[in-house]
Design a protein around this motif. Structure first.
Motif, short mmCIF file in Angstrom:
data_model
loop_
_atom_site.label_atom_id
_atom_site.label_comp_id
_atom_site.label_asym_id
_atom_site.label_seq_id
_atom_site.Cartn_x
_atom_site.Cartn_y
_atom_site.Cartn_z
N GLU A 38 0.83 -1.20 0.00
CA GLU A 38 0.00 0.00 0.00
C GLU A 38 0.86 1.25 0.00
N ALA A 41 2.19 1.61 -3.41
CA ALA A 41 1.12 2.07 -4.30
C ALA A 41 0.87 3.57 -4.11
N ARG A 42 0.84 4.03 -2.83
CA ARG A 42 0.65 5.47 -2.58
C ARG A 42 1.80 6.27 -3.19
N THR A 45 1.43 6.26 -6.93
CA THR A 45 0.31 7.13 -7.28
C THR A 45 0.74 8.59 -7.21
N ALA A 46 1.43 8.97 -6.13
CA ALA A 46 1.89 10.35 -5.97
C ALA A 46 2.87 10.72 -7.08
N THR A 48 3.13 9.33 -10.05
CA THR A 48 2.39 9.37 -11.31
C THR A 48 1.60 10.67 -11.42
N GLN A 49 0.95 11.06 -10.31
CA GLN A 49 0.18 12.31 -10.34
C GLN A 49 1.11 13.51 -10.54
#
Length: 194
Positions: A38, A41-42, A45-46, A48-49
């Motif tokens: 997790e 993944a966070r 995600t950060a 990628t954003q």
């Protein structure tokens, strides 16, 4: 049998405790692995954003730059059209002067551009309307000049040609204004757009 049952019961109880301990250890490991993934993944995600935001900002900047360039081109084309129109109107004003003034303009051009011994070639309409007057005025403007009116005519929208043998000097209004435009375009733009 009572003793065997107790031993079996103890073995079962010990086995049950071992199973529970193994299950608890497995649950802890699963939870640790879940939390680790997790977190990954966070982080992904950060990242990628963040990357998407940078790409969007870059794309927006490129689009704004392209829009600025197109806007600049459109403004330049509009200004160019205005300058074209200013020179077109100047040519029209030159050709629509009264005959005496028009002949004076043509004579001044001939006297300035010629040596004084050339033939003055005009359009058929100008030759008929002001030809003799242009020659008289040009000869009067240049000391010792002996300009003559040519029997040849050219398709000119104002102005003249000076001809001496095979050499011709193009003094048509279109040519004169094109030359003036090269020198005066910045001045005309300053007057029109300031």
């Amino acid at each position: 049998m009572n003793g065997i049952e107790k031993i079996v019961g103890r073995i079962q109880a010990d086995s049950q405790r071992e199973i529970e301990a193994l299950n608890a250890d497995a649950d802890r490991r699963v939870e640790s692995i879940r939390q680790e993934y997790e977190a990954q993944a966070r982080k992904l995600t950060a990242e990628t954003q963040e990357k998407a935001a940078r790409m969007a900002a870059d794309q927006r900047q490129r689009l704004e730059n392209a829009a600025d360039m197109e806007r600049g081109k459109a403004i330049l084309a509009c200004k160019q059209a205005c300058i074209d129109e200013a020179f077109r109107q100047a040519e029209q004003r030159l050709t629509s002067r009264p005959a005496e003034e028009y002949a004076g303009v043509l004579a001044a051009i001939a006297a300035r551009a010629g040596q004084g011994d050339e033939e003055i070639v005009l359009s058929a309409g100008d030759a008929e309307k002001v030809g003799v007057l242009v020659v008289e005025k040009a000869n009067a403007l240049k000391e010792g000049a002996a300009f003559t009116l040519s029997s040849e005519h050219r398709e000119l929208e104002g102005g003249l040609l000076l001809k001496k043998g095979l050499v011709e000097i193009n003094c048509s209004f279109a040519t004169q204004l094109r030359l003036l435009r090269q020198d005066m375009a910045a001045d005309v733009a300053a007057i029109l757009f300031s």
